[in-house]
Design an enzyme around this catalytic site. Sequence first.
Site, PDB file in Angstrom:
ATOM      1  N   ASP A   1     -19.869  40.694   0.261  1.00 53.82           N
ATOM      2  CA  ASP A   1     -20.864  40.007  -0.687  1.00 53.82           C
ATOM      3  C   ASP A   1     -20.888  38.379  -0.261  1.00 53.82           C
ATOM      4  O   ASP A   1     -21.990  37.852  -0.282  1.00 53.82           O
ATOM      5  CB  ASP A   1     -20.542  39.957  -2.106  1.00 53.82           C
TER       6      ASP A   1
ATOM      7  N   GLU B   1     -23.232  42.292  -7.099  1.00 57.47           N
ATOM      8  CA  GLU B   1     -24.494  41.388  -7.122  1.00 57.47           C
ATOM      9  C   GLU B   1     -24.393  40.000  -7.810  1.00 57.47           C
ATOM     10  O   GLU B   1     -25.100  38.954  -7.259  1.00 57.47           O
ATOM     11  CB  GLU B   1     -25.610  42.328  -7.989  1.00 57.47           C
TER      12      GLU B   1
HETATM   13  O1  KDG Z   1     -17.684  43.731  -3.287  1.00 56.64           O
HETATM   14  C1  KDG Z   1     -16.688  43.556  -4.411  1.00 56.64           C
HETATM   15  C2  KDG Z   1     -17.015  44.353  -5.712  1.00 56.64           C
HETATM   16  O2  KDG Z   1     -16.644  45.796  -5.236  1.00 56.64           O
HETATM   17  C3  KDG Z   1     -16.333  43.956  -6.708  1.00 56.64           C
HETATM   18  O3  KDG Z   1     -16.502  42.697  -7.205  1.00 56.64           O
HETATM   19  C4  KDG Z   1     -16.466  44.873  -7.826  1.00 56.64           C
HETATM   20  O4  KDG Z   1     -18.909  45.365  -8.010  1.00 56.64           O
HETATM   21  C5  KDG Z   1     -17.691  45.843  -7.808  1.00 56.64           C
HETATM   22  C6  KDG Z   1     -17.484  47.335  -7.877  1.00 56.64           C
HETATM   23  O5  KDG Z   1     -17.979  48.039  -8.332  1.00 56.64           O
HETATM   24  O6  KDG Z   1     -16.720  47.849  -7.130  1.00 56.64           O
END
Ligand code: KDG
Length: 313
Positions: free
Chosen positions: A259, A36
């Site tokens: 993201d 997020e």
């Molecule tokens: O989309 C990338 C995310 O997976 C990373 O930033 C870490 O939020 C995360 C997760 O819980 O895996």
Amino acid sequence: MSELVTFGETMLRLTPPRGHRLSRVDRLDVHVGGAESNVAVGAANLGVEAAWASLLPATDLGERIAYALRGEGVEPLVTWTETGRVGTYYFERGGMPRGRDVIYDREGAPIREATPADAPLDRIRDAEVFFTTGITPALSEGLAETTGTLLETARDAGVTTAFDVNHRDKLWTPETARETLAGLFPSVDVLFVAERDAREVLALDGDAERMARDLAAEYGFETVVVTLGEEGAIAVHDGTVSRQGTFPADTVDPLGSGDAFASGFLAERLDGTPVPDAMAYGAATAALKRTVEGDMARVSPAEVRALVEEGGK
Ligand code: KDG
């Protein structure tokens, strides 16, 4: 007021040098990552007024996260706690046949205990878009309930709600995810889902267009974007289909590409750009993100625009 408010956990990512084993490592790079906050950062770098809401322990490591997000132009809306710890994760990268692995060490983060009272409800009500992902409800049953309340709060205030399924099988099973997400989906306007999650978590079948149409029909989503990895993405928006290929990129770091896509797409939609063009911006933002270390889309509007003008696959 922010155009975009996101809500979720952000962690420290500790990365061994490429090709080193975590079990033997003597140096780790520090990045800040969380789906997020990654979306907030991508959107902020594309000119959106973006804020990220969460809970962090009032420690140096908690401050490290807020500091990183401020540095990317995101407003951290943090409830600071006296207890709990900053979650971490490790991203080990080797060549084939070993591949890569994400190892979480995220128990004890204060967001797991968050109630709606810990979230900036007025800021969510004042936003144009509220975004969260399936990672957040996966963290605890209480947080799943809070996530539902935040989505409803946004919806009731006329805010567009956007949600990325983002299934993490290290956090919950597909069966639990499906049941929980089915309870959240009625409060969501814009859904992002990877094709694999649509099949394996949401138990849909048929091609991507079929799955997007079925989701829109079942839950009343205004927009469903199914991402297809190398094959790009497909969107169904108000019944109309659009397809988008990928932009070639030398991948330095793949984490956070989805993201980045969501941030480029939402940034353009906030500007009133039609869905097919917003898809191109999402794909270009994702390609540019892959060329930079870390989970965040450190891109500029000019380079995204230039790539879109060159055209994708
Ligand atoms: O989309 C990338 C995310 O997976 C990373 O930033 C870490 O939020 C995360 C997760 O819980 O895996």
